[in-house]
Design a protein around this motif. Structure first.
Motif, mmCIF file in Angstrom:
data_model
loop_
_atom_site.group_PDB
_atom_site.id
_atom_site.type_symbol
_atom_site.label_atom_id
_atom_site.label_comp_id
_atom_site.label_asym_id
_atom_site.label_seq_id
_atom_site.Cartn_x
_atom_site.Cartn_y
_atom_site.Cartn_z
ATOM 1 N N GLU A 73 99.541 -16.525 20.716
ATOM 2 C CA GLU A 73 99.832 -16.294 22.049
ATOM 3 C C GLU A 73 98.687 -16.941 22.567
ATOM 4 O O GLU A 73 98.708 -17.290 23.883
ATOM 5 N N GLY A 74 97.550 -17.217 21.952
ATOM 6 C CA GLY A 74 96.388 -17.892 22.891
ATOM 7 C C GLY A 74 95.032 -17.293 22.132
ATOM 8 O O GLY A 74 95.002 -15.836 21.816
ATOM 9 N N ASN A 75 93.886 -17.921 21.786
ATOM 10 C CA ASN A 75 92.704 -17.582 21.248
ATOM 11 C C ASN A 75 92.007 -16.444 22.110
ATOM 12 O O ASN A 75 92.179 -16.723 23.458
ATOM 13 N N PHE A 76 91.184 -15.730 21.760
ATOM 14 C CA PHE A 76 90.623 -14.529 22.572
ATOM 15 C C PHE A 76 89.185 -14.271 21.734
ATOM 16 O O PHE A 76 89.006 -14.873 20.596
ATOM 17 N N SER A 77 88.308 -13.901 22.143
ATOM 18 C CA SER A 77 86.982 -13.120 21.766
ATOM 19 C C SER A 77 86.904 -11.864 21.614
ATOM 20 O O SER A 77 87.486 -11.287 22.770
ATOM 21 N N LEU A 78 86.024 -11.296 21.043
ATOM 22 C CA LEU A 78 85.804 -9.783 20.756
ATOM 23 C C LEU A 78 84.188 -9.864 20.494
ATOM 24 O O LEU A 78 83.828 -10.644 19.648
ATOM 25 N N SER A 79 83.678 -8.984 21.211
ATOM 26 C CA SER A 79 82.208 -8.709 20.657
ATOM 27 C C SER A 79 82.140 -7.406 20.215
ATOM 28 O O SER A 79 82.552 -6.423 20.536
ATOM 29 N N GLY A 80 80.815 -7.244 19.509
ATOM 30 C CA GLY A 80 80.388 -5.588 19.071
ATOM 31 C C GLY A 80 79.539 -5.997 17.903
ATOM 32 O O GLY A 80 78.963 -6.994 17.581
ATOM 33 N N ASN A 81 79.328 -4.888 17.145
ATOM 34 C CA ASN A 81 78.567 -4.982 16.020
ATOM 35 C C ASN A 81 79.515 -4.795 14.567
ATOM 36 O O ASN A 81 80.324 -4.047 14.541
ATOM 37 N N VAL A 82 79.444 -5.427 13.870
ATOM 38 C CA VAL A 82 80.133 -5.454 12.565
ATOM 39 C C VAL A 82 79.602 -4.255 11.730
ATOM 40 O O VAL A 82 78.460 -4.148 11.225
ATOM 41 N N LYS A 83 80.428 -3.331 11.359
ATOM 42 C CA LYS A 83 80.138 -2.436 10.618
ATOM 43 C C LYS A 83 80.619 -2.192 9.112
ATOM 44 O O LYS A 83 80.367 -1.481 8.258
ATOM 45 N N GLN A 84 81.542 -3.010 8.860
ATOM 46 C CA GLN A 84 81.905 -3.154 7.370
ATOM 47 C C GLN A 84 82.796 -4.575 7.214
ATOM 48 O O GLN A 84 83.299 -5.205 8.244
ATOM 49 N N ILE A 85 82.326 -5.273 6.037
ATOM 50 C CA ILE A 85 83.085 -6.372 5.675
ATOM 51 C C ILE A 85 83.753 -6.011 4.462
ATOM 52 O O ILE A 85 83.226 -5.889 3.178
ATOM 53 N N ASP A 86 85.247 -6.122 4.249
ATOM 54 C CA ASP A 86 86.039 -5.959 3.258
ATOM 55 C C ASP A 86 86.605 -7.122 2.605
ATOM 56 O O ASP A 86 87.589 -7.630 3.169
ATOM 57 N N ARG A 87 85.961 -7.873 1.801
ATOM 58 C CA ARG A 87 86.476 -9.363 1.224
ATOM 59 C C ARG A 87 87.808 -8.981 0.589
ATOM 60 O O ARG A 87 88.368 -9.932 0.428
ATOM 61 N N LEU A 88 87.567 -8.050 -0.437
ATOM 62 C CA LEU A 88 88.984 -7.849 -1.089
ATOM 63 C C LEU A 88 90.438 -7.793 -0.232
ATOM 64 O O LEU A 88 91.192 -8.231 -0.343
#
Length: 121
Positions: A73-88
Motif C-alpha cells: 500500500e506504500g512504503n513507510f518508516s519505523l524508528s526504535g531500538n533493535v532488541k532482537q535479530i532472528d535470522r532463522l
C-alpha cells in the motif's frame, strides 16, 4: 444558459457512465488497486550489506535506528531500538519510543539509517 437533461443533445439520464454493472464496478476497483500497488525495490548486494551492517551496529550499540519498510500500500518508516535479530525466522524485533515492540520481517526492510544522538557521538 447552462445545459440540463432537457436541453437538446444533453440527455444526461441515459449516459453510459451513470449505468454500471456490478461486474464492471468490481473490475474498475481492481484496476484502481493495481495502479496504487507499490512495487518492492530490488536491492543489490551492496545495499543489502549496508543495511545489515547498520542493523547489526544499532543492535550492538543500542543506538536508535530508522527502518524504511516495504508495504504494497506504500512504503513507510519505523524508528526504535533493535532488541532482537532472528535470522532463522527472518524477523527483527524493534522497540519504539513508546516501548511498543514490533516484529518486522527482514525481507520488508528496504533501507536503514542510524539515528546518531549527540550522546552517542
Amino acid at each position: 444558459m447552462r445545459p440540463n437533461k432537457l436541453s437538446h443533445g444533453h440527455n444526461l439520464i441515459w449516459e453510459s457512465s451513470r449505468m454500471m454493472l456490478p461486474e464492471h464496478r468490481a473490475a474498475l476497483n481492481s484496476l484502481h488497486k493495481q495502479r496504487k500497488h507499490v512495487r518492492k525495490l530490488e536491492l543489490d548486494e551492496q545495499e543489502q550489506l549496508l543495511i545489515d551492517i547498520q542493523i547489526r551496529l544499532a543492535y550492538e550499540t543500542d543506538v536508535p535506528i530508522r527502518l524504511h519498510l516495504y508495504s504494497p500500500e506504500g512504503n513507510f518508516s519505523l524508528s526504535g531500538n533493535v532488541k532482537q535479530i532472528d535470522r532463522l525466522a527472518g524477523k527483527l524485533r524493534l522497540q519504539g519510543a513508546d516501548n511498543q515492540k514490533e516484529s518486522i520481517p527482514l525481507s520488508d526492510i528496504i533501507g536503514a539509517e542510524i539515528d546518531l544522538l549527540p550522546e552517542h557521538l
